[in-house]
Scaffold this active site. Structure first.
Site, PDB file in Angstrom:
ATOM      1  N   TYR A   1      -2.401  -1.117  10.277  1.00  0.00           N
ATOM      2  CA  TYR A   1      -2.429  -1.478   8.879  1.00  0.00           C
ATOM      3  C   TYR A   1      -1.397  -1.047   7.981  1.00  0.00           C
ATOM      4  CZ  TYR A   1      -4.185  -1.370   3.938  1.00  0.00           C
ATOM      5  OH  TYR A   1      -4.337  -1.308   2.722  1.00  0.00           O
TER       6      TYR A   1
ATOM      7  N   SER B   1       0.853  -1.095  -0.114  1.00  0.00           N
ATOM      8  CA  SER B   1      -0.068   0.037  -0.004  1.00  0.00           C
ATOM      9  C   SER B   1       0.926   1.494  -0.058  1.00  0.00           C
ATOM     10  CB  SER B   1      -1.060   0.102   1.382  1.00  0.00           C
ATOM     11  OG  SER B   1      -1.505   1.235   1.382  1.00  0.00           O
TER      12      SER B   1
END
Length: 291
Positions: free
Chosen positions: A195, A182
């Site tokens: 995350y 990400s």
């Protein structure tokens, strides 16, 4: 073929969805754009792929694009059965074969069962796409419970270890592994501490696994999407404040769509990227990151 698991296996790995995540794409408005944009050219003809988190979002777009390019697809997902069934139908509409496989890949037995079913159904395994993930917004690190922290790591990075471990004996020279990291790995994220940390681990895992497998002719790469319109954020993965301007802080001024990300996975899965391993592609709306 059958979409049904052995009942004993299903009872062991069928997940309990505790918080509504990752959510149903069928309930999302507007719907994400998953449709492949170009005719297929047979770049994955004869190949077999496992795509995790393939019921919706980026995973669905990747699965359907792979099917258009000739791959047979194992559609791995948590428990959004309606979305997963539609993904299977879409893959079959492309003239390919697919089956659905529900389960929690944070359980090592789930990865083993998924690989076993793939080999049983299709006889080989050429591509592993580790896309499944979850996120939970928290503005204060003290709000992240031990259970949430462990769960996020279990889903986002432990599952990748487990699935690759299960798949390793079946991956031969020319195989490809593509992991989904990400933009938050590079930029950080004030509301996604756990995350973002898993995404840093995924990037390190990608580079290290590449070094480990490249001598055997197995390439390992990753894709680091920016803000993409999938069920993950609007179904509880982002705060309401963030959703109001989701994607507007990118240079392009908008969130991306799953079918703008899927071609990066296709490139890394096929021979077009034969001289690339240990690398990360960045479909993120024009944000400049290092790495």
């Amino acid at each position: 073929m059958t979409d049904n698991l052995d009942l004993a296996t299903a009872a062991r790995i069928e997940p309990i969805q505790e918080d509504g995540l990752p959510g149903h794409e069928s309930a999302l408005e507007p719907k994400p754009d998953w449709q492949p944009r170009y005719p297929g050219s047979g770049r994955l003809a004869g190949k077999v792929a496992i795509v995790t988190g393939a019921d919706s979002g980026i995973g669905r777009a990747v699965a359907v694009l792979f099917a258009r390019e000739g791959a047979k697809v194992a559609i791995s997902y948590l428990c959004e059965h309606d979305d997963a069934s539609l993904t299977r139908e879409l893959c079959e509409a492309e003239g390919s074969e697919a089956f659905v496989f529900p389960g929690d890949l944070g359980d090592p037995d789930c990865g083993k069962a998924l690989v076993a079913k793939t080999i049983d159904e299709f006889g080989r395994l050429d591509i592993v796409v580790n896309n499944a993930g979850e996120q939970h917004p928290d503005k204060d690190i003290r709000d992240i419970t031990p259970e949430q922290l462990q769960r996020t790591f279990q889903t986002n990075i432990f599952s990748m270890f487990y699935l690759v471990q299960a798949a390793r004996e079946h991956l031969k020279k020319g195989a490809a592994i593509i992991n989904c990291t990400s933009i938050t790995m590079y930029q950080g994220s004030a509301e996604l501490l756990d995350y973002s940390s898993t995404k840093g681990a995924i990037t390190a895992f990608t580079r290290s696994l590449s070094e480990n497998l490249v001598k055997d002719g197995i390439r390992v790469n990753a894709v680091a999407p920016g803000p993409i319109w999938t069920p993950l954020n609007p179904m509880g993965g982002a705060s309401p404040e963030k959703l109001e301007t989701f994607g507007e802080d990118t240079p392009m001024g908008r969130p991306g769509q799953p079918n703008e990300v899927a071609p990066a996975f296709l490139f890394l899965a096929c021979e077009d990227s034969s001289y690339m391993s240990g690398q990360v592609l960045h479909p993120n709306g024009g944000t400049i990151v290092n790495g």
